[in-house]
Design a protein around this motif. Structure first.
Motif, PDB file in Angstrom:
ATOM      1  N   ARG A  78       0.816  -1.219   0.000  1.00 31.37           N
ATOM      2  CA  ARG A  78       0.000   0.000   0.000  1.00 31.37           C
ATOM      3  C   ARG A  78       0.844   1.262   0.000  1.00 31.37           C
ATOM      4  N   ASP A 139      -6.384   3.925  -1.993  1.00 34.27           N
ATOM      5  CA  ASP A 139      -5.888   3.180  -0.829  1.00 34.27           C
ATOM      6  C   ASP A 139      -7.043   2.734   0.068  1.00 34.27           C
ATOM      7  N   SER A 141      -8.229   4.022   2.897  1.00 40.54           N
ATOM      8  CA  SER A 141      -8.187   4.316   4.334  1.00 40.54           C
ATOM      9  C   SER A 141      -8.582   5.761   4.594  1.00 40.54           C
ATOM     10  N   LYS A 143      -8.294   7.167   7.381  1.00 48.23           N
ATOM     11  CA  LYS A 143      -7.267   7.736   8.252  1.00 48.23           C
ATOM     12  C   LYS A 143      -6.112   8.296   7.425  1.00 48.23           C
ATOM     13  N   VAL A 197       0.147   3.818   9.806  1.00 49.19           N
ATOM     14  CA  VAL A 197      -1.259   3.492   9.515  1.00 49.19           C
ATOM     15  C   VAL A 197      -1.336   2.247   8.651  1.00 49.19           C
ATOM     16  N   GLU A 200      -0.652  -0.780  10.440  1.00 49.83           N
ATOM     17  CA  GLU A 200      -1.658  -1.053  11.468  1.00 49.83           C
ATOM     18  C   GLU A 200      -1.047  -1.068  12.869  1.00 49.83           C
TER      19      GLU A 200
END
Length: 337
Positions: A78, A139, A141, A143, A197, A200
Motif C-alpha cells: 500500500r 488506498d 483508508s 485515516k 497506519v 496497522e
C-alpha cells in the motif's frame, strides 16, 4: 540510549545513500506509479510535470514513507501508491511556489514557470494535487486520507502565512516557526506517519513517526534558510540570495535584526522591503549574519530539532532502517557545511 546527531565539519559527510539502498526495490515501484499517474492525453501535463519530477530531486519525502514502513517491518504494498501521492503533493507545491516566488532555478535547472509560463505551472500543479488525492482514495483508508489531506491544507496555510509575512521585518521567531512547521514540516510528518497506519500500528507509533518527520522537516528548512546566504547556485540548485531579494524574513534575518544596532536594523528593514537588493547588499547582509551570530545560532537550532527527530526514534529497535533514518537527519544538517 538514543542515537545522537553528529554533524561537524571534517567528519565523514552523511548522505541518503543508506536510505536509498534500504528502499531501492520499493522506490522502483513508487517511481513506476509516479510515471504512470503523471500521464495525460494533454501532452503538456506529462512534459511539464516530468521536467520537475525527473529533475534530480532526492525523493526524500517518499523515501521517508518507505523507510518508516521498513522500520515497522511492513510487508505489503500500500505504501507504494501513498509514497507517490506524497511526491505528487510535494511537486505540486514546488510548481506553485516557483510561480509565487518568480523563481528562475530549481535543482540547478530552469523552472517550469520560466519555460512554460505561470498559468501552465499552476494548472499542472493542480493536476498533480488531484492525482495525489486519487491515489489516497484508491488506498481506501479514511485515516490516511485525513492525514494527507490535512497536511495539504496546512501546507497551503503555511504558504499564505509566509506570503503575508513577506517583507515584514517585524515577523517574530514564533511566526517564522509556525510558517516552516506548516509549509515544510507538515509533509515530512505526514509522510512518516502514514507508514504506521498502513502497518496497522498503535497511536503511539504514529505519534513517534510524526514527531520524527516534523522535527526533521523543521531542521531541514532551518538549514535551507541559512545556506541561502552562504551557498551558491551550483550547491543549492537555485539562485543564491533568493530569499534576501524576495524579502523573506527567515530566522537568520530575524536574529540579526534583533541583535543589530540602529544602522543595521535600518539596513534590514530597507533590504526586506526591497530597497537594498544588490549583490553588494547581499554581501553586507551575509557579513551581518556572521558577525551577529545569526548563522551559527540558526544552525544550532537546526541541530536541536535534528536531535529531537532522532530522539523520537528511541522506542524503535536498532537496525538498518533506524540507522538510515538517523543518517537522514545528519544529512539534512550537514548540507550547511
Amino acid at each position: 540510549m538514543t542515537a545522537t546527531v553528529h554533524t561537524f565539519p571534517g567528519k565523514t559527510t552523511p548522505s541518503l545513500d543508506a536510505m536509498v539502498q534500504l528502499v531501492a526495490a520499493d522506490l522502483n515501484q513508487v517511481n513506476a506509479v509516479i510515471l504512470a499517474r503523471m500521464q495525460s492525453e494533454v501532452a503538456l501535463i506529462p512534459e511539464l510535470a516530468g521536467h520537475l519530477i525527473a529533475g534530480g530531486g532526492k525523493r526524500m519525502r517518499p523515501m521517508l514513507t518507505l523507510a518508516c514502513a521498513r522500520l515497522l517491518d511492513y510487508g505489503g504494498a500500500r505504501h507504494h501508491k501513498l509514497a507517490a501521492a506524497v511526491e505528487f503533493i510535494h511537486t505540486a507545491t514546488l510548481l506553485h511556489d516557483d510561480v509565487v516566488d518568480g523563481s528562475g532555478l530549481r535543482r540547478g535547472r530552469r523552472t517550469a514557470n520560466i519555460i512554460w509560463g505561470n498559468p501552465a505551472s499552476v494548472l499542472v500543479g493542480d493536476f498533480l494535487f488531484s492525482r495525489a488525492f486519487e491515489l489516497m482514495v484508491e488506498d481506501g483508508s479514511l485515516k490516511v486520507l485525513r492525514i494527507l489531506s490535512r497536511a495539504s491544507n496546512v501546507i497551503a496555510e503555511g504558504e499564505v502565512n509566509q506570503l503575508t509575512a513577506q517583507r515584514r521585518i517585524e515577523t517574530s521567531e514564533d511566526q517564522y516557526l509556525d510558517i516552516i512547521g506548516a509549509k515544510t514540516a507538515a509533509l515530512f510528518a505526514a509522510a512518516c506517519r502514514i507508514a504506521a497506519v498502513v502497518a496497522e500500528r498503535e497511536d503511539a507509533t504514529e505519534e513517534a513517526l510524526d514527531a520524527y518527520g516534523r522535527n526533521l522537516g523543521i531542521a531541514f528548512q532551518l538549514v535551507d534558510d541559512a545556506i541561502d546566504y552562504a551557498s551558491d547556485g551550483a550547491t543549492m540548485g537555485k539562485d543564491a540570495g533568493d530569499d534576501f531579494r524576495d524579502g523573506k524574513v527567515t530566522l537568520p534575518v530575524i536574529l540579526a535584526h534583533a541583535r543589530g544596532d540602529a544602522a543595521e536594523r535600518t539596513f534590514w528593514r530597507d533590504a526586506m522591503e526591497g530597497r537594498r537588493t544588490s549583490d553588494a547588499d547581499l554581501a553586507h547582509a551575509t557579513r551581518l549574519l556572521e558577525t551577529r551570530g545569526a548563522m551559527a545560532d540558526t544552525l544550532d537550532r537546526a541541530r536541536h530539532y535534528g536531535q529531537r527527530a532522532v530522539d523520537a526514534l528511541g522506542p524503535f529497535p536498532a537496525g538498518k532502517a533506524k540507522a538510515a533514518l538517523v543518517e537522514a537527519v545528519e544529512f539534512a544538517i550537514a548540507r550547511a557545511y
